[in-house]
Motif scaffolding. Structure first.
Motif, PDB file in Angstrom:
ATOM      1  N   SER A  72       0.730  -1.201  -0.134  1.00  0.00           N
ATOM      2  CA  SER A  72       0.032   0.003  -0.127  1.00  0.00           C
ATOM      3  C   SER A  72       0.941   1.200   0.099  1.00  0.00           C
ATOM      4  CB  SER A  72      -0.846   0.024   1.053  1.00  0.00           C
ATOM      5  OG  SER A  72      -1.714   1.304   1.380  1.00  0.00           O
ATOM      6  N   THR A  73       0.546   2.314  -0.522  1.00  0.00           N
ATOM      7  CA  THR A  73       1.316   3.513  -0.548  1.00  0.00           C
ATOM      8  C   THR A  73       0.416   4.696   0.513  1.00  0.00           C
ATOM      9  OG1 THR A  73      -0.090   4.304  -2.341  1.00  0.00           O
ATOM     10  CG2 THR A  73       1.850   3.312  -2.998  1.00  0.00           C
ATOM     11  N   GLU A  74      -0.433   3.973   1.143  1.00  0.00           N
ATOM     12  CA  GLU A  74      -1.160   4.822   2.397  1.00  0.00           C
ATOM     13  C   GLU A  74      -0.018   5.477   3.182  1.00  0.00           C
ATOM     14  OE1 GLU A  74      -4.002   4.259   6.028  1.00  0.00           O
ATOM     15  OE2 GLU A  74      -3.821   2.850   5.036  1.00  0.00           O
ATOM     16  N   SER A  96       0.017  -2.165   4.279  1.00  0.00           N
ATOM     17  CA  SER A  96      -1.042  -3.228   4.230  1.00  0.00           C
ATOM     18  C   SER A  96      -2.125  -3.096   5.265  1.00  0.00           C
ATOM     19  CB  SER A  96      -0.445  -4.568   3.804  1.00  0.00           C
ATOM     20  OG  SER A  96      -1.237  -5.449   4.024  1.00  0.00           O
ATOM     21  N   PRO A  97      -3.526  -3.179   4.738  1.00  0.00           N
ATOM     22  CA  PRO A  97      -4.384  -3.427   5.760  1.00  0.00           C
ATOM     23  C   PRO A  97      -4.189  -4.433   6.620  1.00  0.00           C
ATOM     24  CG  PRO A  97      -5.557  -3.206   3.533  1.00  0.00           C
ATOM     25  CD  PRO A  97      -3.841  -3.295   3.182  1.00  0.00           C
ATOM     26  N   PRO A 101      -0.226   0.142  11.552  1.00  0.00           N
ATOM     27  CA  PRO A 101       0.464   1.478  11.091  1.00  0.00           C
ATOM     28  C   PRO A 101       1.706   1.609  11.525  1.00  0.00           C
ATOM     29  CG  PRO A 101      -1.381   1.865  12.219  1.00  0.00           C
ATOM     30  CD  PRO A 101      -1.287   0.323  11.943  1.00  0.00           C
ATOM     31  N   ALA A 102       2.445   2.442  11.387  1.00  0.00           N
ATOM     32  CA  ALA A 102       3.850   2.896  11.768  1.00  0.00           C
ATOM     33  C   ALA A 102       4.224   4.368  11.605  1.00  0.00           C
ATOM     34  CB  ALA A 102       4.960   1.976  11.217  1.00  0.00           C
ATOM     35  N   LEU A 103       5.082   4.939  12.652  1.00  0.00           N
ATOM     36  CA  LEU A 103       5.464   6.196  12.212  1.00  0.00           C
ATOM     37  C   LEU A 103       6.996   6.003  11.788  1.00  0.00           C
ATOM     38  CD1 LEU A 103       5.077   9.165  13.285  1.00  0.00           C
ATOM     39  CD2 LEU A 103       6.690   8.682  15.341  1.00  0.00           C
ATOM     40  N   TYR A 104       7.166   6.640  10.656  1.00  0.00           N
ATOM     41  CA  TYR A 104       8.537   6.545  10.097  1.00  0.00           C
ATOM     42  C   TYR A 104       9.103   7.933  10.308  1.00  0.00           C
ATOM     43  CZ  TYR A 104       7.972   2.176   7.409  1.00  0.00           C
ATOM     44  OH  TYR A 104       7.865   0.996   7.258  1.00  0.00           O
TER      45      TYR A 104
END
Length: 141
Positions: A72-74, A96-97, A101-104
């Motif tokens: 995913s490009t989310e 990806s679903p 989610p992560a903090l980069y």
């Protein structure tokens, strides 16, 4: 709060990092990362895993060669801080679903006039500290 305009070359680099990597475009990835680029991945237990550029690219190559679907490009750019030929970008990112989610934190460096990723730190999302990184005071100042 004021928002400083982001250097268009930094914005383009962030876009490319997300889209090129998500498509497993190895040649494209190699142009975006400095030769000494390092990933640091922080686990929820506080452990830090250090991943070398070559190992990271090998994993993307392996996924591509195995026929994995693109990632995913989310993402959302939360902040960019530039200091001369160095910059830091903070992103919300979800690959990806099926992935959390992560903090980069992207550590960027301008080499020969071109912005590149020199390092990334990936930490678990959320929680967030809402600007309070110190514990509450116990005594008055």
């Amino acid at each position: 709060m004021t928002h400083t305009p982001v250097d268009p070359a930094i914005a383009a680099l962030i876009h490319d990092v997300v889209h090129v990597g998500s498509a497993y475009d190895i040649d494209g990835m190699e142009r975006l990362y400095t030769p000494d680029q390092i990933f640091l991945v922080l686990g929820s237990d506080g452990a830090v895993t250090r991943v070398r550029r070559d190992d990271s690219i090998a994993e993307f190559r392996s996924r591509r060669d195995a026929g994995e679907a693109p990632l995913s490009t989310e993402h959302r750019v939360l902040h960019v801080e530039q200091q001369g030929d160095h910059a830091t970008a903070i992103l919300y990112r979800r690959m990806s679903p099926d992935a959390p989610p992560a903090l980069y934190e992207l550590r960027l460096r301008k080499d020969s006039g071109t912005w590149m990723v020199a390092g990334e730190t990936v930490t678990p999302w959320p929680g967030g500290i809402d600007g309070n990184f110190l514990p509450p005071r116990r005594k008055a100042a």
